[in-house]
Design an enzyme around this catalytic site. Structure first.
Site, mmCIF file in Angstrom:
data_model
loop_
_atom_site.group_PDB
_atom_site.id
_atom_site.type_symbol
_atom_site.label_atom_id
_atom_site.label_comp_id
_atom_site.label_asym_id
_atom_site.label_seq_id
_atom_site.Cartn_x
_atom_site.Cartn_y
_atom_site.Cartn_z
ATOM 1 N N SER A 38 -10.669 1.256 6.342
ATOM 2 C CA SER A 38 -9.910 1.381 5.102
ATOM 3 C C SER A 38 -9.575 0.069 4.405
ATOM 4 C CB SER A 38 -8.610 2.151 5.358
ATOM 5 O OG SER A 38 -8.893 3.505 5.591
ATOM 6 N N LYS A 91 0.848 -1.189 0.000
ATOM 7 C CA LYS A 91 0.000 0.000 0.000
ATOM 8 C C LYS A 91 0.882 1.237 0.000
ATOM 9 C CE LYS A 91 -3.853 2.112 2.530
ATOM 10 N NZ LYS A 91 -4.812 1.958 3.647
ATOM 11 N N SER A 135 -9.255 3.454 2.489
ATOM 12 C CA SER A 135 -8.124 3.987 1.751
ATOM 13 C C SER A 135 -7.292 2.929 1.033
ATOM 14 C CB SER A 135 -7.220 4.774 2.706
ATOM 15 O OG SER A 135 -6.650 3.919 3.683
#
Length: 471
Positions: A176, A77, A152
């Site tokens: 997220s 990520k 996210s």
């Protein structure tokens, strides 16, 4: 026509260990798909083919096949630093930043034998629950590219849903992992606070953030979560009493047990904003509840006790979390409007404001754990609405933007505040062909319960066979 990415991550791991495919061949397969398809999806912000193939060759020749993720491709990520690889944190402020050191979770997954192919798309500093930033194209939902993927960990979810990765790590500070997993028809797990030793959550404000997996199947998610749990010393984390090497994967594969499950559509945001649970979300919840009742679980409707203090305290913590973003003077102009608002509000807060918010949320945590103690698990809709269009969120009015995020995702943040483990499961598909899911929350350290329930529902719904039509 069969292709390698049609296999589950578990199956790919088996093929790797048997020698039916090599780490280099598998990495090449996924790199070719990324090169061909990701331009329309926005799953990755940076792809590192040369480094990935060098890493795959190293794993083949040097790393023991006994490690949990031997040769399996992943993506970091873009909120996690990898030494020598551009890490933007979703922001123009770090558009060209290349760190010298890797974050703990990156090192832990390397130690487990994984092969990173690059950085998956994330919004600015992970603050919003959607993945649309000014430093990269938006992460688009493979089921309908006019729609967003949530955030996210939006890029990670898009990559797994579209077959650009077999499984992917994310991080979850308010939903997220679970939000994008639900939006793209995947399984997403937010572990208990402290369950994962790398970036365990205690270092984040309020202990909200924890790493976790995004996957197509419950067993795939458990395999990656096991690697995360095993990946480091426990100086700053807590072993659950049931923990043993491979314990979570075993729970997911067996899928055993009958549980008392609360079914809930109330949220702690109900008194602050107008929350509407869509017909599609209600239908997914009812479908899952019906199937669980057929399997012999006890189900009971439940409403969360009203608490007007939660919303303002969480807003304070969210704003305070942005106060340390390293932007001063002209650099503030590089931030997006929502982040600028968060930074400004966060820096206006007093120590008393923050202390009051933290104590309020601690009381809320204890209240939720007390309320849920009558159940083995509590099930809610994963999202209140169907996946939102790209550009749906207000880019200028930060107050309206926050309200929209809450209205889309009212059920996720309180699990972070409470430190409870939660999983999203893609139990339904709408008439328009969009995935809809449910969220199941358990007691502290209760990941094995979530994985068992998920495995049982997966057998009923066979979501591992679903793929976005054009990918």
């Amino acid at each position: 026509m069969f292709e390698l990415h049609h296999l589950t991550a578990q199956e790919q791991a088996d093929w790797l260990r048997r020698g039916d495919v090599s780490p280099s061949e598998l990495a090449t397969h996924y790199l070719e798909r990324i090169a061909r398809l990701d331009g329309a999806l926005g799953a990755f912000t940076t792809v590192t083919p040369e480094a990935a193939l060098a890493r795959a060759a190293y794993v083949e020749s040097t790393v023991s096949r006994a490690v949990a993720l031997w040769g399996l491709p992943l993506g970091d990520k873009d909120l996690s630093a990898r030494a020598g690889v551009r890490t933007t944190y979703g922001s123009r402020l770090f558009e060209h930043f290349v760190p010298d050191e890797s974050d703990e979770i990156v090192t832990a997954l390397d130690d487990a034998g994984a092969v990173s192919l690059g950085k998956t798309n994330a919004p600015e500093f992970g603050m919003p629950s959607y993945t649309e930033s000014l430093v990269a194209p938006p992460a688009r939902n493979p089921y309908d590219t006019t729609l967003g993927a949530g955030g996210s960990s939006g890029g990670a979810a898009v990559a797994v849903a579209a077959g650009l990765l077999p499984v992917a790590p994310g991080s979850d500070g308010g939903g997220s992992i679970r939000i994008p997993a639900a939006a793209t028809g995947l399984v997403g797990v937010k572990p208990s606070r402290g369950r994962v030793p790398a970036n365990a959550g205690f270092g984040s404000l309020g202990g909200l953030v924890t790493p976790g997996p995004i996957a197509r199947t419950v067993a795939d998610a458990a395999m990656l979560l096991d690697a995360m749990v095993e990946g480091g010393p426990y100086q700053y984390a807590t072993r659950a009493p049931s923990w043993d090497e491979g314990a979570l994967l075993n729970a997911a594969v067996r899928g055993e047990g009958r549980f008392e499950i609360g079914v809930m559509t109330s949220s702690p945001w109900d008194s602050l904003y107008e929350i509407t649970v869509s017909a599609e979300a209600e239908s997914a919840l009812a479908t899952a509840a019906y199937e669980l009742s057929l399997l012999g679980h006890g189900l009971q409707d439940y409403e969360l006790e009203p608490d007007d203090s939660y919303g303002p305290a969480f807003r304070t913590l969210w704003q305070a979390g942005a106060a340390n973003i390293p932007a001063e003077g002209e650099d503030l102009e590089l931030l997006e409007p929502l982040t600028q608002w968060l930074v400004a509000r966060g820096r206006e807060l007093s120590a008393r404001d923050l202390a009051t918010a933290l104590s309020t949320l601690t009381r809320f945590e204890r209240s939720v754990i007390r309320q849920f103690s009558r159940f083995d698990a509590v099930m809610t809709p994963a999202l209140a609405l169907t996946p939102r269009p790209v550009g749906w969120y207000d880019a200028v009015d930060a107050e309206r933007n926050f309200e929209q995020q809450v209205q889309y995702t009212p059920f996720t943040s309180f699990a972070n505040v409470s430190g409870l483990p939660a999983i999203t499961l893609p139990v339904a598909v709408t008439d328009a062909g969009l995935p809809m899911g449910v969220q199941v929350i358990s007691r502290p350290g209760g990941e094995h319960t979530l994985l068992a329930i998920g495995a049982q529902l997966e057998r009923r719904f066979a979501w591992q066979r679903r793929h976005p039509p054009q990918w």
